[in-house]
Design an enzyme around this catalytic site. Structure first.
Site, PDB file in Angstrom:
ATOM      1  N   LYS A   1       0.948  -1.391   0.288  1.00  0.00           N
ATOM      2  CA  LYS A   1      -0.058  -0.100  -0.259  1.00  0.00           C
ATOM      3  C   LYS A   1       0.801   1.238   0.298  1.00  0.00           C
ATOM      4  O   LYS A   1       0.392   2.553  -0.643  1.00  0.00           O
ATOM      5  CB  LYS A   1      -1.025  -0.465   1.215  1.00  0.00           C
TER       6      LYS A   1
ATOM      7  N   ASP B   1     -12.013   2.789   4.129  1.00  0.00           N
ATOM      8  CA  ASP B   1     -12.388   1.194   3.393  1.00  0.00           C
ATOM      9  C   ASP B   1     -14.575   1.363   3.674  1.00  0.00           C
ATOM     10  O   ASP B   1     -14.595   0.658   2.786  1.00  0.00           O
ATOM     11  CB  ASP B   1     -11.924   0.670   4.715  1.00  0.00           C
TER      12      ASP B   1
ATOM     13  N   GLN C   1      -5.206  -2.344   9.349  1.00  0.00           N
ATOM     14  CA  GLN C   1      -4.754  -3.566   8.260  1.00  0.00           C
ATOM     15  C   GLN C   1      -5.427  -4.495   9.557  1.00  0.00           C
ATOM     16  O   GLN C   1      -4.906  -4.999  11.024  1.00  0.00           O
ATOM     17  CB  GLN C   1      -3.670  -3.687   8.437  1.00  0.00           C
TER      18      GLN C   1
END
Lengths: 353, 353
Positions: free
Chosen positions: B113, B180, B157
């Site tokens: 990422k 998200d 995460q």
């Protein structure tokens, strides 16, 4: 579709639209048909039900799902629970309704809710604010109900005056007292697996209750919801899906609604188009929940019109296994579910099982 | 289904389950079929496509929807926008990733990422906390990113250590930085008409982007989503519905998934069962988005296994109009959409068009 408890204008005084109800785009040809104004212009030819199996069901007409009766049972059960709670912990569930302005119809609705509360022992609170109140004033009253321990449910009667932003005002209702269940956070929890909403919106909850109490199996069944409003169709689809039905949502952009509906073991119609769902849309034996309450011209009625559902009852009841009438089906369930949500909220807040 | 960006264990090192993938209950008979281990045991007989229209499509194999290529385009577009924003108002979008513990796989994901951010000019922030951190410590770091004006997106995460409650921690992420898009408030806004989510969850957003960029019409089309997870299937269904498709959700309790899927012009498969969707489930000409990434035994591969989707590509590509490969389909889109959400967030916070 608007659930009865929140209708801006009581349907009983709303005149039918000048050119008949707004049709779903792809279905215009169906809408001039006999079913819509059945008492005015009887069908020229008898119904032809060509689907296999329809004949058997024509011989055994659908079981009527009596919403009035179920709503009465629910209210009786609520009364028992309210009394038990009062006896056990001295708490009386309370519902607060906020009414802004002096619309006659809204006043009638608020009065009916108050009566329904009283009948089951729920305490009712009311704030009547003048039409020209500011958003801030309304929100101040909501905030005071939010922090009032005697109040377990808060409902803002719609429509609000035009100068107010509905979303701002509805968002002020504390999520744990939002007995309407329309808050996006609540809808999100309804959509998600492993999460539960604080409240299930009243009308879709009433639909599910009718299915449960009539022993309609949902798990593994095909379900079609016609209409995708935020307050009925969409949450009804999420509820059916949470109950493990295989759900399809039919709406104004759907090209073959009759074909898709014909696959369904369970149909919830909540689109607001009189008699849209015809007999040949129905799978023989299916359970039909009709949320629509639509006025159609009827010179033979003293009022000049009568109320019909989204489903052509005369045709559908010959094919379906079970069906709600209009009126007397889903309508009476909405206020009953509002009472149920208020009781549930009081139980949750006081951790009373 | 787990989107690649949040996979707890990289699929490339996850061994195939001992007895093959977990089948959908009603579909067990299909799962011993040649397609699952096609390279191991080639089909004994050629595919028989009996559906009308299938022949024509067999002659014109499906257009491959190349997710790698689209993701590259998206990342290039993001890089241009990031540079334009920096030039115009001096703001660089920032993504913060919180990693708790020292799982190798999670570290790899976080590193990927970070690299993806750097490549498009997005600033990346990282908090690495020890495995034995308390929930409070993690939440303290989230709070500090919430209030840091250089951070526009925050991602925790997964998986978190076992002693932590995921929901408590994820709920601490400010809704306006929850790139998200998994917060229930966000899902609720996604479900509701007239409301927009702050962020569309990355994997379903990637699916829609693939459909849009390949010119697949959605409005009025039949769409079937296979799988109803909170992070892929359910939000994908809500997105298709918001784009005016007629959506059905097929899941483990669905009795005739192949029949329903065969009605769909658009299929999104996100169920995590290798090669579940066979060629005869597909309507000729349909667009197929395969979110699954499943390992199956393959002694011919140096690693002893290979990755396949939820759709039997060999069969489906002969019937479908367009299809995503696995790998190289939806997978590369997830991180690209995470970057897109971070850019979008920075633009919204700074009101930059």
């Amino acid at each position: 579709m608007v659930p009865a408890a929140r209708l801006p204008v009581p349907l009983a005084v709303r005149p039918p639209p000048p050119h008949g109800p707004r049709p779903i785009a792809s279905l215009r040809p169906l809408l001039g048909s006999p079913c819509i104004y059945a008492t005015l212009r009887p069908a020229a030819a008898p119904l032809v039900l060509t689907r296999r199996g329809a004949k058997e069901h024509a011989d055994a007409p659908a079981k009527v799902i009596d919403g009035k009766l179920v709503a009465k049972q629910v209210r009786e059960e609520i009364a028992v629970e309210v009394a038990r709670m009062k006896d056990a912990i001295g708490v009386v569930p309370g519902l607060a309704v906020i009414l802004v302005g002096s619309r006659k119809d809204s006043q009638t609705y608020v009065r009916n809710k108050k009566k329904a509360c009283e009948a089951v022992g729920i305490q009712s609170f009311e704030a009547n604010l003048p039409e020209d109140s500011s958003e801030e004033e309304v929100i101040k009253h909501i905030a005071s109900f939010n922090s009032d321990p005697s109040v377990h449910g808060i409902l803002v009667q719609l429509p609000l005056p035009r100068h107010m932003n509905d979303e701002n005002i509805l968002n002020a209702v504390g999520i744990e007292k939002d007995v309407d269940g329309f808050h996006p956070l609540n809808i999100g929890r309804l959509a998600m697996q492993g999460r539960d909403p604080f409240f299930v919106p009243c009308t879709p909850k009433g639909c599910m209750e009718l299915l449960h109490r009539h022993g309609v199996e949902i798990k593994g069944k095909r379900a079609v919801v016609i209409g995708r409003s935020n307050i009925v169709g969409m949450p009804a689809a999420l509820l059916l899906q949470k109950a493990n039905a295989t759900v399809s949502i039919v709406h104004s952009q759907t090209k073959n609604p009759e074909e898709i509906t014909r696959q369904a073991d369970i149909v919830i119609a909540a689109v607001g188009v009189a008699n849209l769902v015809r007999g040949n849309w129905i799978k023989p034996g299916a359970a039909i929940i009709d949320v629509g309450i639509n006025p159609v011209d009827d010179p033979e009625s003293p009022r000049g019109y009568r109320l019909v559902g989204d489903v052509c009852y005369e045709e559908a009841s010959k094919v379906a296994g079970a069906i709600t009438p209009v009126p007397g089906g889903v309508g009476p369930m909405t206020i009953a579910m509002l009472l149920a949500n208020t009781l549930e909220s009081a139980k949750r807040i006081h951790n009373f099982k």
